[in-house]
Scaffold this motif. Structure first.
Motif, mmCIF file in Angstrom:
data_model
loop_
_atom_site.group_PDB
_atom_site.id
_atom_site.type_symbol
_atom_site.label_atom_id
_atom_site.label_comp_id
_atom_site.label_asym_id
_atom_site.label_seq_id
_atom_site.Cartn_x
_atom_site.Cartn_y
_atom_site.Cartn_z
ATOM 1 N N THR A 192 25.778 -14.441 20.265
ATOM 2 C CA THR A 192 24.834 -13.641 21.037
ATOM 3 C C THR A 192 23.999 -14.504 21.972
ATOM 4 O OG1 THR A 192 23.063 -13.819 19.387
ATOM 5 C CG2 THR A 192 24.595 -11.960 19.170
ATOM 6 N N LEU A 193 23.370 -13.834 22.938
ATOM 7 C CA LEU A 193 22.299 -14.414 23.745
ATOM 8 C C LEU A 193 21.004 -13.812 23.247
ATOM 9 C CD1 LEU A 193 22.463 -16.505 26.048
ATOM 10 C CD2 LEU A 193 24.643 -15.386 25.605
ATOM 11 N N GLU A 194 20.028 -14.668 22.968
ATOM 12 C CA GLU A 194 18.772 -14.255 22.364
ATOM 13 C C GLU A 194 17.594 -14.618 23.261
ATOM 14 O OE1 GLU A 194 18.425 -12.803 19.218
ATOM 15 O OE2 GLU A 194 20.611 -12.709 18.984
ATOM 16 N N LEU A 195 16.529 -13.855 23.143
ATOM 17 C CA LEU A 195 15.313 -14.043 23.920
ATOM 18 C C LEU A 195 14.120 -14.098 22.975
ATOM 19 C CD1 LEU A 195 13.513 -13.808 26.550
ATOM 20 C CD2 LEU A 195 13.696 -11.335 26.252
ATOM 21 N N VAL A 196 13.234 -15.090 23.184
ATOM 22 C CA VAL A 196 11.998 -15.149 22.399
ATOM 23 C C VAL A 196 10.889 -15.687 23.293
ATOM 24 C CG1 VAL A 196 12.433 -17.476 21.467
ATOM 25 C CG2 VAL A 196 10.966 -15.882 20.212
ATOM 26 N N VAL A 236 6.459 -17.077 20.038
ATOM 27 C CA VAL A 236 5.578 -15.966 19.707
ATOM 28 C C VAL A 236 6.444 -14.771 19.334
ATOM 29 C CG1 VAL A 236 3.778 -14.409 20.540
ATOM 30 C CG2 VAL A 236 3.838 -16.786 21.337
ATOM 31 N N GLY A 237 6.381 -14.326 18.094
ATOM 32 C CA GLY A 237 7.128 -13.147 17.677
ATOM 33 C C GLY A 237 8.600 -13.404 17.430
ATOM 34 N N PRO A 238 9.349 -12.342 17.087
ATOM 35 C CA PRO A 238 10.769 -12.473 16.755
ATOM 36 C C PRO A 238 11.652 -12.540 17.992
ATOM 37 C CG PRO A 238 10.113 -10.188 16.558
ATOM 38 C CD PRO A 238 8.860 -10.957 16.897
ATOM 39 N N SER A 239 12.903 -12.929 17.774
ATOM 40 C CA SER A 239 13.899 -12.955 18.847
ATOM 41 C C SER A 239 14.453 -11.561 19.102
ATOM 42 C CB SER A 239 15.048 -13.894 18.475
ATOM 43 O OG SER A 239 14.626 -15.232 18.411
ATOM 44 N N LEU A 240 14.873 -11.339 20.341
ATOM 45 C CA LEU A 240 15.518 -10.095 20.742
ATOM 46 C C LEU A 240 16.939 -10.414 21.187
ATOM 47 C CD1 LEU A 240 15.426 -7.055 21.681
ATOM 48 C CD2 LEU A 240 14.683 -7.935 23.911
ATOM 49 N N THR A 241 17.921 -9.696 20.658
ATOM 50 C CA THR A 241 19.310 -9.890 21.070
ATOM 51 C C THR A 241 19.549 -9.207 22.407
ATOM 52 O OG1 THR A 241 20.088 -10.014 18.782
ATOM 53 C CG2 THR A 241 21.726 -9.514 20.466
ATOM 54 N N LEU A 242 20.012 -9.984 23.392
ATOM 55 C CA LEU A 242 20.278 -9.435 24.723
ATOM 56 C C LEU A 242 21.687 -8.861 24.820
ATOM 57 C CD1 LEU A 242 18.573 -12.172 26.942
ATOM 58 C CD2 LEU A 242 17.607 -10.022 26.082
ATOM 59 N N PHE A 243 22.677 -9.605 24.309
ATOM 60 C CA PHE A 243 24.042 -9.091 24.256
ATOM 61 C C PHE A 243 24.912 -10.013 23.411
ATOM 62 C CE2 PHE A 243 23.841 -11.580 28.252
ATOM 63 C CZ PHE A 243 24.891 -12.463 28.108
ATOM 64 N N HIS A 244 26.047 -9.479 22.988
ATOM 65 C CA HIS A 244 27.067 -10.242 22.265
ATOM 66 C C HIS A 244 28.142 -10.705 23.241
ATOM 67 C CE1 HIS A 244 26.151 -9.472 17.918
ATOM 68 N NE2 HIS A 244 25.408 -8.522 18.458
ATOM 69 N N ALA A 245 28.818 -11.791 22.876
ATOM 70 C CA ALA A 245 29.899 -12.312 23.720
ATOM 71 C C ALA A 245 30.990 -11.266 23.936
ATOM 72 C CB ALA A 245 30.486 -13.570 23.098
ATOM 73 N N SER A 246 31.260 -10.461 22.915
ATOM 74 C CA SER A 246 32.341 -9.473 23.005
ATOM 75 C C SER A 246 32.035 -8.348 23.989
ATOM 76 C CB SER A 246 32.629 -8.881 21.624
ATOM 77 O OG SER A 246 31.490 -8.176 21.139
ATOM 78 N N SER A 247 30.786 -8.272 24.487
ATOM 79 C CA SER A 247 30.457 -7.228 25.465
ATOM 80 C C SER A 247 31.116 -7.487 26.816
ATOM 81 C CB SER A 247 28.937 -7.124 25.650
ATOM 82 O OG SER A 247 28.418 -8.297 26.273
ATOM 83 N N ALA A 248 31.573 -8.718 27.031
ATOM 84 C CA ALA A 248 32.254 -9.049 28.285
ATOM 85 C C ALA A 248 33.756 -8.832 28.118
ATOM 86 C CB ALA A 248 31.980 -10.498 28.668
#
Length: 338
Positions: A197-201, A211-223
């Protein structure tokens, strides 16, 4: 008085810049090397306005102040993107760091008057039984370091801990600032979760911690182009590597990232449908590069050209070289000029 106030910070900056250069040059014998002869993975180039030179960062084994072997980062300088002078040692992993293994994917960002090294740290400490046909489950994470100078020395924050969650095999962290707020974007590795995955924090204003938890932006399989790799037990895994963000001339927010297409390392482009980091993100159909090369980043030359650098080939080990191409920003996407 106004001129005096402006002069003092300039003197401080120049002294800091020179000291950084002295720290680097004192640690290695430097020479000039052509880009085609420089073995490197995950190249990152900073266009340094102060020196009007390009700085290429590379992970490498180095010596500590005590002369012991250590993991670290070296830099090379160039004025033409062809011939590079170095290596200069800019970072040495502290002996009391949370882990001290090999460094991957170093990149340096200028932010609020300082320079920040984003580095993936590795270890041989296993936290879970190895799965047959998979790499070992070892501690791996992105950690940030700071310096007053792009040539270092880069130092750890007080805690000497990763910025990515310690219970995640995380790598390839990069920086993006949105509405004045800094964020860390990183990859959660396929080894742990199969479909990377690509993650954002969010980061603190001084980048010292998250600051705070990570958010999943997308999985590799989405491409659709990311076809994955089949393992002996039938498991299909998908890689996420080398993320880097860019806003086009029309305001679109894009992310280049790497995975595998039919066994070949490649660079794809994701697009935020809202123009914001949180997305949602969709995958553009056309790849930026698909000929066994990847982990790219973008920078601008001093004459304003947009450039892409990445390593190719992806294998065999030792054959990797930094490739540099000019890129056209169409407003909607990115395409190689040549």
């Amino acid at each position: 008085m106004q001129k005096k106030r402006q002069f003092i910070p300039l003197v401080i900056f120049m002294v800091s810049y020179l000291l950084g250069g002295l720290y680097a040059s004192a640690q290695e014998q430097v020479s000039k090397i052509h880009i085609k002869d420089l073995s490197i993975r995950d190249p990152y180039i900073l266009a340094d306005q102060q020196s009007q030179s390009y700085i290429l960062y590379k992970s490498a084994p180095v010596k500590s102040k005590q002369g012991a072997d250590a993991s670290g980062v070296v830099a090379y300088r160039s004025t033409d993107l062809e011939y590079w002078e170095g290596p200069y040692v800019v970072y040495t992993t502290p002996p009391d760091n949370w882990i001290k293994g090999a460094v991957w994917a170093p990149e340096v960002h200028s932010y609020q008057g300082k320079y920040y090294l984003f580095a993936t740290l590795n270890s041989d400490i296993e936290w879970k039984l190895q799965r047959e046909g998979f790499p070992k489950y070892t501690f791996r994470g992105t950690q940030l370091f700071y310096a007053d100078n792009p040539m270092g020395p880069f130092l750890p924050f007080e805690e000497k801990l990763p910025h990515t969650p310690m219970d995640r095999m995380a790598l390839d962290g990069t920086l993006w600032v949105e509405n004045g707020i800094p964020y860390l974007i990183y990859c959660h590795e396929w080894v742990q979760i199969e479909d990377g995955t690509l993650e954002l924090v969010q980061l603190e204003r001084d980048l010292s911690k998250t600051v705070g938890p990570s958010l999943t932006l997308f999985h590799a399989s989405s491409a659709p182009w990311s076809t994955g790799s089949r393992h002996a037990d039938g498991t299909l895994t998908y890689v996420t590597d080398g993320c880097f963000l860019y806003r086009t001339r029309t305001g679109k927010l894009l992310m280049i990232w790497s995975s595998f297409k039919a066994g070949s390392y490649a660079i794809g482009i994701a697009e935020s449908t809202t123009g914001k980091l949180t997305g949602p993100w969709i995958q553009q159909e056309k790849l930026l590069f698909d000929q066994n090369g990847g982990h790219g980043m973008l920078f601008k030359t001093f004459d304003g050209r947009l450039m892409l650098t990445f390593h190719s080939p992806n294998s065999p080990s030792g054959e990797e070289r930094a490739k540099i191409y000019e890129v056209i920003d169409t407003g909607n996407t990115l395409v190689l000029k040549d």
